[in-house]
Design a protein around this motif. Structure first.
Motif, PDB file in Angstrom:
ATOM      1  N   MET A 100     -14.041  -1.502  -5.053  1.00  0.00           N
ATOM      2  CA  MET A 100     -13.169  -1.692  -4.022  1.00  0.00           C
ATOM      3  C   MET A 100     -11.651  -1.052  -4.182  1.00  0.00           C
ATOM      4  N   ALA A 101     -11.292  -0.683  -5.435  1.00  0.00           N
ATOM      5  CA  ALA A 101     -10.058   0.143  -5.559  1.00  0.00           C
ATOM      6  C   ALA A 101     -10.031   1.413  -5.138  1.00  0.00           C
ATOM      7  N   VAL A 102     -11.164   1.932  -5.371  1.00  0.00           N
ATOM      8  CA  VAL A 102     -11.622   3.359  -4.866  1.00  0.00           C
ATOM      9  C   VAL A 102     -11.733   3.406  -3.321  1.00  0.00           C
ATOM     10  N   ALA A 103     -12.215   2.392  -2.731  1.00  0.00           N
ATOM     11  CA  ALA A 103     -12.234   2.360  -1.296  1.00  0.00           C
ATOM     12  C   ALA A 103     -10.901   2.209  -0.780  1.00  0.00           C
ATOM     13  N   ILE A 104      -9.770   1.523  -1.301  1.00  0.00           N
ATOM     14  CA  ILE A 104      -8.618   1.094  -0.916  1.00  0.00           C
ATOM     15  C   ILE A 104      -7.495   2.333  -0.990  1.00  0.00           C
ATOM     16  N   SER A 105      -7.850   3.097  -2.273  1.00  0.00           N
ATOM     17  CA  SER A 105      -7.137   4.456  -2.440  1.00  0.00           C
ATOM     18  C   SER A 105      -7.422   5.408  -1.553  1.00  0.00           C
ATOM     19  N   THR A 106      -8.640   5.422  -1.320  1.00  0.00           N
ATOM     20  CA  THR A 106      -9.255   6.627  -0.369  1.00  0.00           C
ATOM     21  C   THR A 106      -8.693   6.197   1.200  1.00  0.00           C
ATOM     22  N   GLU A 107      -8.744   4.948   1.615  1.00  0.00           N
ATOM     23  CA  GLU A 107      -8.372   4.956   3.032  1.00  0.00           C
ATOM     24  C   GLU A 107      -6.745   4.829   3.436  1.00  0.00           C
ATOM     25  N   MET A 108      -5.969   4.180   2.450  1.00  0.00           N
ATOM     26  CA  MET A 108      -4.974   3.929   2.702  1.00  0.00           C
ATOM     27  C   MET A 108      -3.859   4.606   1.644  1.00  0.00           C
ATOM     28  N   GLY A 109      -4.339   5.306   0.503  1.00  0.00           N
ATOM     29  CA  GLY A 109      -3.487   6.229  -0.233  1.00  0.00           C
ATOM     30  C   GLY A 109      -2.746   5.511  -1.522  1.00  0.00           C
ATOM     31  N   ALA A 110      -3.240   4.420  -1.740  1.00  0.00           N
ATOM     32  CA  ALA A 110      -2.554   3.822  -2.988  1.00  0.00           C
ATOM     33  C   ALA A 110      -2.939   4.609  -4.368  1.00  0.00           C
ATOM     34  N   PRO A 111      -1.952   4.841  -5.261  1.00  0.00           N
ATOM     35  CA  PRO A 111      -2.340   5.284  -6.363  1.00  0.00           C
ATOM     36  C   PRO A 111      -3.545   4.443  -7.247  1.00  0.00           C
ATOM     37  N   LEU A 112      -4.445   4.948  -7.543  1.00  0.00           N
ATOM     38  CA  LEU A 112      -5.653   4.205  -8.347  1.00  0.00           C
ATOM     39  C   LEU A 112      -5.294   3.140  -9.120  1.00  0.00           C
ATOM     40  N   PRO A 113      -4.578   3.186 -10.086  1.00  0.00           N
ATOM     41  CA  PRO A 113      -4.181   2.108 -10.965  1.00  0.00           C
ATOM     42  C   PRO A 113      -3.772   0.875 -10.381  1.00  0.00           C
ATOM     43  N   MET A 114      -2.880   1.146  -9.104  1.00  0.00           N
ATOM     44  CA  MET A 114      -1.991   0.276  -8.346  1.00  0.00           C
ATOM     45  C   MET A 114      -3.203  -0.178  -7.462  1.00  0.00           C
ATOM     46  N   ALA A 115      -4.296   0.436  -7.007  1.00  0.00           N
ATOM     47  CA  ALA A 115      -5.221   0.077  -6.141  1.00  0.00           C
ATOM     48  C   ALA A 115      -6.245  -0.942  -6.635  1.00  0.00           C
ATOM     49  N   CYS A 118      11.550  -2.095  -3.418  1.00  0.00           N
ATOM     50  CA  CYS A 118      11.364  -1.584  -1.960  1.00  0.00           C
ATOM     51  C   CYS A 118      10.389  -0.395  -1.611  1.00  0.00           C
ATOM     52  N   PHE A 119      10.289   0.500  -2.723  1.00  0.00           N
ATOM     53  CA  PHE A 119       9.477   1.607  -2.568  1.00  0.00           C
ATOM     54  C   PHE A 119       8.002   1.325  -3.025  1.00  0.00           C
ATOM     55  N   GLY A 120       7.719   0.162  -3.462  1.00  0.00           N
ATOM     56  CA  GLY A 120       6.303  -0.319  -4.022  1.00  0.00           C
ATOM     57  C   GLY A 120       5.339  -0.226  -2.862  1.00  0.00           C
ATOM     58  N   ASN A 121       4.175   0.363  -2.760  1.00  0.00           N
ATOM     59  CA  ASN A 121       3.040   0.594  -1.975  1.00  0.00           C
ATOM     60  C   ASN A 121       3.578   1.533  -0.869  1.00  0.00           C
ATOM     61  N   SER A 122       4.370   2.646  -1.440  1.00  0.00           N
ATOM     62  CA  SER A 122       5.095   3.557  -0.593  1.00  0.00           C
ATOM     63  C   SER A 122       5.797   2.934   0.611  1.00  0.00           C
ATOM     64  N   GLY A 123       6.673   1.604   0.403  1.00  0.00           N
ATOM     65  CA  GLY A 123       7.452   1.078   1.396  1.00  0.00           C
ATOM     66  C   GLY A 123       6.499   0.283   2.344  1.00  0.00           C
ATOM     67  N   GLN A 124       5.238   0.306   2.162  1.00  0.00           N
ATOM     68  CA  GLN A 124       4.372  -0.353   3.260  1.00  0.00           C
ATOM     69  C   GLN A 124       4.173  -1.698   3.032  1.00  0.00           C
ATOM     70  N   SER A 125       5.096  -2.570   2.766  1.00  0.00           N
ATOM     71  CA  SER A 125       4.824  -3.974   2.629  1.00  0.00           C
ATOM     72  C   SER A 125       5.923  -4.673   3.503  1.00  0.00           C
ATOM     73  N   CYS A 126       5.492  -5.789   4.332  1.00  0.00           N
ATOM     74  CA  CYS A 126       6.211  -6.452   5.278  1.00  0.00           C
ATOM     75  C   CYS A 126       7.292  -7.307   4.701  1.00  0.00           C
ATOM     76  N   ASN A 127       7.060  -7.657   3.291  1.00  0.00           N
ATOM     77  CA  ASN A 127       8.348  -8.222   2.895  1.00  0.00           C
ATOM     78  C   ASN A 127       9.092  -7.430   1.795  1.00  0.00           C
ATOM     79  N   ALA A 128       9.147  -6.126   2.022  1.00  0.00           N
ATOM     80  CA  ALA A 128       9.818  -5.231   1.000  1.00  0.00           C
ATOM     81  C   ALA A 128      11.317  -5.414   1.421  1.00  0.00           C
ATOM     82  N   PRO A 129      12.082  -5.306   0.211  1.00  0.00           N
ATOM     83  CA  PRO A 129      13.504  -5.699   0.453  1.00  0.00           C
ATOM     84  C   PRO A 129      14.392  -4.416   0.608  1.00  0.00           C
ATOM     85  N   THR A 130      14.496  -4.016   1.815  1.00  0.00           N
ATOM     86  CA  THR A 130      14.808  -2.787   2.421  1.00  0.00           C
ATOM     87  C   THR A 130      16.135  -2.859   2.738  1.00  0.00           C
TER      88      THR A 130
END
Length: 477
Positions: free
Chosen positions: A84-99, A271-283
């Motif tokens: 699952m981690a590899v699939a998520i990292s591949t499809e949306m770019g999350a670094p593998l440890p975070m994925a 704010c920058f976690g998940n490359s800023g792609q979180s709807c609840n990011a403190p922007t």
């Protein structure tokens, strides 16, 4: 992936009614990593009819049967979590440890939490001669986004199944690999045919068909406010229940007594976690105006320390954003910040140095932002932070609430927790975080205003898939 060009309907993998494909792009390489099938109204109808047939028996299943099913799904999920981690990292770019730890891990957390909730949940209560019972709404249409794929899939599928609903899932066509794998996991767990169904597709083809289908009892949607409005309008014709988790522009108030440098550093990272792609990011970072220069310096130091790179590189902290469309939108909004006179503290337009391919964005910080600027009002969905000054705490609260959104808010306080608690009650947001408190699967998640309606996670998510029935004369008075 063996079933990439199939859908999961009525307990088996099936071909689409009309063949139509879409390439999935790896955002780190800009190359095709898979090709999926795109469904339409006929595929949705097939899936909904299977779910409706299965509802007759699944809605009457015992709590133990539903618990057993969720426990089997969790067991298979944990066994395949590396995939699952590899699939998520591949499809949306999350670094593998975070994925693995965050993206895939959060799916296991929601499944575990729903199992805990269901064990203790009482669906029936007798009051005198009256029975108050909680029953499943019906067939649930689940529409999920690409940014936290397993978070949103599991926090919808798990409570729907626990409630006794049957489901039809439409994952994001931008990042569908994790959903395909999740469907394999559910298949291996051996649910009755039709209880869980999955149809890939886009919003106009599959999302709209789910929203308008007369046999769908509830639509649970996560995505942009614009798309959420379209879902609600489509669903209104059949008066079905609509649950929405939409956009956000979350404020992060640094109170005067807080450790400014530490608060800013943590605010940048969050704010920058998940490359800023979180709807609840403190922007939107709100700081006392007299501390603006100090805050800008601390933010620059924190942003400059962030390593952007390939998801499989060992030192990568931030991967790419998900697509060329998203990359272009973020670049335009960064340029708008420059054009409207905000002080560019770190980052800016273009890719980070040394990265010529992939949808990589420079971690960007703007200072001296005013509340009327575009970057202060629009959801950017990228690693872009706006620092706004305030003259008083009362003004900070007004600025924080001056947004059509109300998903999340953050407060950074010193020793005066009483003041932070007071402010938390003034903020018009569904989730308020004080001093970086850790995420919990048991905390309700959802927004005020144009950030949506209803709540997800834990027992709060379960409630959204239940109807309340009163049976009078059920017992002797």
């Amino acid at each position: 992936m063996a079933h990439a060009q199939q859908f999961y309907i009525d307990g088996v993998w099936v071909d689409p009614v009309e063949p139509r494909t879409l390439d999935v792009i790896n955002p780190a390489t800009e190359e095709v990593c898979a090709t999926i099938s795109i469904g339409g109204a006929a595929d949705v109808d097939r899936a909904v009819k299977a779910a409706a047939r299965a509802f007759d028996t699944w809605s009457q299943s015992s709590k133990k049967e539903r618990l057993d099913a969720l426990e089997r799904i969790l067991a298979v999920y944990l066994r395949r979590i590396d995939e699952m981690a590899v699939a998520i990292s591949t499809e949306m770019g999350a670094p593998l440890p975070m994925a693995k730890s965050d993206q895939a891990g959060i799916g296991a957390a929601h499944l575990s939490e729903m199992i805990r909730v269901l064990r203790a949940y009482e669906f029936d209560r007798v009051e005198g001669d009256m029975l108050i019972t909680h029953e499943p709404v019906g067939v649930a249409g689940l529409i999920t986004p690409w940014n936290w794929p397993m978070n949103q899939i599991t926090c919808k599928v798990a409570p729907a199944l626990a409630a006794g609903c049957t489901v039809v899932l439409k994952p994001s066509e931008v990042a569908p690999l994790s959903a395909l794998l999740f469907s394999e996991i559910v298949d291996e767990a051996g649910l009755p045919p039709g209880v869980y169904n999955m149809v890939n597709g886009d919003g106009p083809g599959v999302g709209a068909a789910l929203s308008t289908h007369p046999d769908v009892g509830i639509v649970s949607f996560t995505g942009s406010t614009r798309a959420g409005i379209a879902v609600a309008e489509a669903a209104a014709k059949t008066v079905k229940r609509v649950h929405q988790e939409l956009g956000g522009k979350s404020p992060n108030i640094v109170l005067p007594d807080a450790d400014l440098k530490d608060a800013v550093r943590k605010g940048v990272q969050r704010c920058f976690g998940n490359s800023g792609q979180s709807c609840n990011a403190p922007t939107r970072l709100l700081v006392p105006v007299e501390k603006m220069d100090e805050a800008m310096a601390a933010a620059k130091e924190a942003a400059d320390a962030i390593v952007v790179g390939a998801p499989d590189a060992p030192d990568t902290m931030l991967g790419p954003v998900v697509s060329d469309v998203q990359f272009g939108k973020i670049q335009a909004l960064i340029q708008a910040g420059v054009d409207e006179g905000a002080a560019l503290v770190a980052g800016g337009v273009g890719r980070p140095e040394g990265l010529t391919k992939g949808y990589y964005v420079r971690p960007t910080v703007f200072g001296r932002v005013t509340p009327d600027m575009t970057i202060s009002r629009e959801e950017i969905f990228g690693p872009v932070l706006s620092i706004i000054g305030y003259d008083s705490v009362e003004e900070a609260v007004r600025i924080a609430n001056d947004t059509p959104y109300g998903l999340a808010a953050y407060i950074q306080a010193g020793e005066n927790l009483t003041e932070a608690r007071r402010i938390s009650r003034l903020l018009r947001a569904g989730n308020v975080n004080i001093n970086g408190a850790p995420w919990r699967a048991s905390a309700p998640f959802g927004g005020y205003k144009q950030s949506g309606n209803g709540r997800e996670y834990s027992e709060y998510g379960l409630h959204d898939f239940l109807e309340i029935k009163a049976v009078l004369g059920y017992a002797e008075a």
